[in-house]
Scaffold this motif. Structure first.
Motif, PDB file in Angstrom:
ATOM      1  N   LYS A 299       0.871  -1.028  -0.020  1.00  0.00           N
ATOM      2  CA  LYS A 299       0.383  -0.018  -0.377  1.00  0.00           C
ATOM      3  C   LYS A 299       0.816   1.381  -0.059  1.00  0.00           C
ATOM      4  O   LYS A 299       0.264   2.464  -0.836  1.00  0.00           O
ATOM      5  N   LEU A 300       2.063   1.011   0.653  1.00  0.00           N
ATOM      6  CA  LEU A 300       3.069   2.945   0.074  1.00  0.00           C
ATOM      7  C   LEU A 300       3.394   2.878  -1.241  1.00  0.00           C
ATOM      8  O   LEU A 300       4.110   4.198  -0.981  1.00  0.00           O
ATOM      9  N   LYS A 301       3.317   2.072  -1.901  1.00  0.00           N
ATOM     10  CA  LYS A 301       4.245   2.050  -3.642  1.00  0.00           C
ATOM     11  C   LYS A 301       3.713   3.766  -4.058  1.00  0.00           C
ATOM     12  O   LYS A 301       3.930   4.228  -4.379  1.00  0.00           O
ATOM     13  N   ASN A 302       2.118   3.847  -3.225  1.00  0.00           N
ATOM     14  CA  ASN A 302       1.214   4.946  -4.120  1.00  0.00           C
ATOM     15  C   ASN A 302       1.464   6.566  -3.232  1.00  0.00           C
ATOM     16  O   ASN A 302       0.919   6.965  -4.134  1.00  0.00           O
ATOM     17  N   TRP A 303       1.932   5.851  -2.606  1.00  0.00           N
ATOM     18  CA  TRP A 303       2.547   7.573  -1.831  1.00  0.00           C
ATOM     19  C   TRP A 303       4.373   8.106  -1.238  1.00  0.00           C
ATOM     20  O   TRP A 303       4.614   7.362  -0.276  1.00  0.00           O
ATOM     21  N   THR A 304       3.982   8.829  -2.280  1.00  0.00           N
ATOM     22  CA  THR A 304       5.505   9.646  -2.040  1.00  0.00           C
ATOM     23  C   THR A 304       6.040  10.117  -1.993  1.00  0.00           C
ATOM     24  O   THR A 304       7.005   9.812  -1.901  1.00  0.00           O
TER      25      THR A 304
ATOM     26  N   ARG B 183       3.349  10.162   5.768  1.00  0.00           N
ATOM     27  CA  ARG B 183       3.001   9.677   7.479  1.00  0.00           C
ATOM     28  C   ARG B 183       1.200   9.840   7.516  1.00  0.00           C
ATOM     29  O   ARG B 183       1.024   9.485   8.225  1.00  0.00           O
ATOM     30  N   ILE B 184       0.852  10.304   6.196  1.00  0.00           N
ATOM     31  CA  ILE B 184      -1.217  10.144   6.171  1.00  0.00           C
ATOM     32  C   ILE B 184      -1.129   8.389   6.182  1.00  0.00           C
ATOM     33  O   ILE B 184      -1.783   7.462   7.304  1.00  0.00           O
ATOM     34  N   ILE B 185      -0.478   7.780   5.595  1.00  0.00           N
ATOM     35  CA  ILE B 185      -1.046   6.325   5.482  1.00  0.00           C
ATOM     36  C   ILE B 185      -0.040   5.665   6.094  1.00  0.00           C
ATOM     37  O   ILE B 185      -0.645   4.676   6.998  1.00  0.00           O
ATOM     38  N   LEU B 186       0.705   6.129   6.623  1.00  0.00           N
ATOM     39  CA  LEU B 186       1.873   5.383   8.242  1.00  0.00           C
ATOM     40  C   LEU B 186       1.226   5.639   9.657  1.00  0.00           C
ATOM     41  O   LEU B 186       1.088   4.964  10.276  1.00  0.00           O
ATOM     42  N   SER B 187       0.673   7.341   9.908  1.00  0.00           N
ATOM     43  CA  SER B 187      -0.042   6.579  10.999  1.00  0.00           C
ATOM     44  C   SER B 187      -1.431   5.880  10.936  1.00  0.00           C
ATOM     45  O   SER B 187      -1.277   5.806  11.998  1.00  0.00           O
ATOM     46  N   GLN B 188      -2.254   5.505   9.672  1.00  0.00           N
ATOM     47  CA  GLN B 188      -3.476   4.579   9.266  1.00  0.00           C
ATOM     48  C   GLN B 188      -2.985   2.744   9.581  1.00  0.00           C
ATOM     49  O   GLN B 188      -3.475   2.254  10.804  1.00  0.00           O
ATOM     50  N   ILE B 189      -1.674   3.143   9.162  1.00  0.00           N
ATOM     51  CA  ILE B 189      -0.976   1.697   9.392  1.00  0.00           C
ATOM     52  C   ILE B 189      -0.394   1.413  11.289  1.00  0.00           C
ATOM     53  O   ILE B 189      -0.891   0.813  11.566  1.00  0.00           O
ATOM     54  N   VAL B 190      -0.289   2.597  11.302  1.00  0.00           N
ATOM     55  CA  VAL B 190       0.359   2.709  13.042  1.00  0.00           C
ATOM     56  C   VAL B 190      -0.587   2.528  14.029  1.00  0.00           C
ATOM     57  O   VAL B 190      -0.591   0.995  14.471  1.00  0.00           O
ATOM     58  N   SER B 191      -2.313   2.784  13.752  1.00  0.00           N
ATOM     59  CA  SER B 191      -3.519   3.049  14.008  1.00  0.00           C
ATOM     60  C   SER B 191      -4.106   1.208  13.871  1.00  0.00           C
ATOM     61  O   SER B 191      -4.434   0.515  14.948  1.00  0.00           O
ATOM     62  N   MET B 192      -3.450   0.293  12.531  1.00  0.00           N
ATOM     63  CA  MET B 192      -4.297  -0.811  12.610  1.00  0.00           C
ATOM     64  C   MET B 192      -3.593  -1.941  12.952  1.00  0.00           C
ATOM     65  O   MET B 192      -3.768  -2.611  13.635  1.00  0.00           O
TER      66      MET B 192
END
Length: 164
Positions: A58-63, A69-78
């Motif tokens: 999922k990180l590939k499209n977030w360049t 930081r947005i997607i990683l904050s969601q991953i941390v919550s998961m």
């Protein structure tokens, strides 16, 4: 990259983007803790590799850094949600959880932004009332797309200088 290293890799990426440095993070200890976590979840089972990774892809499209930081904050919550259903008395789980909570507390805006995205995805665009509101806001949205804020600021600053 093997399936066994995905957890460490994702956690390392998260730590780096959230500003953890090598001085504040003992990667060797974290690797050991993640190995124990893998044993807890029987992560060496053959079905773990089926279908490839579920999070790291999922990180590939977030360049850009702010996007990540947005997607990683969601991953941390998961991950934190995953740890809610585990035995928190185990030292390795406690250590990983503490690191993740520290990261989560450093980026509260990432969760807010993710929530905004999720709220937008939930809008029922077939609802006539929503359509009316969306139509009313369309020109403002297009203006923001055509004239980014940084360009607008530069132009308004130069206009102020000319009027002096």
């Amino acid at each position: 990259m093997t399936c066994q290293t995905y957890s460490l890799f994702v956690l390392s990426v998260i730590m780096i983007y959230f500003g953890h440095t090598a001085n504040s993070l003992n990667l060797a200890q974290l690797q050991d803790d993640i190995d124990k976590l893998k044993a807890d979840f029987n992560a060496s089972h053959s079905d773990v590799a089926d279908g490839g990774p579920i999070i790291i892809e999922k990180l590939k499209n977030w360049t850009e850094k702010n996007e990540k930081r947005i997607i990683l904050s969601q991953i941390v919550s998961m991950y934190l949600e995953m740890f809610e259903n585990t035995d928190k008395s185990k030292p390795h789980i406690k250590h990983i959880s503490e690191e993740l909570y520290t990261l989560k507390n450093n980026l509260p805006d990432g969760m807010k932004k993710m929530k905004d995205i999720m709220d937008l995805a939930k809008l029922k665009m077939s609802d006539f009332r929503i359509q009316r509101k969306a139509a009313n806001e369309l020109f403002s949205i297009l203006q923001k797309l055509v004239d980014p804020p940084s360009f607008k600021r530069k132009r308004s600053q130069s206009q102020r200088r000319c009027n002096c």
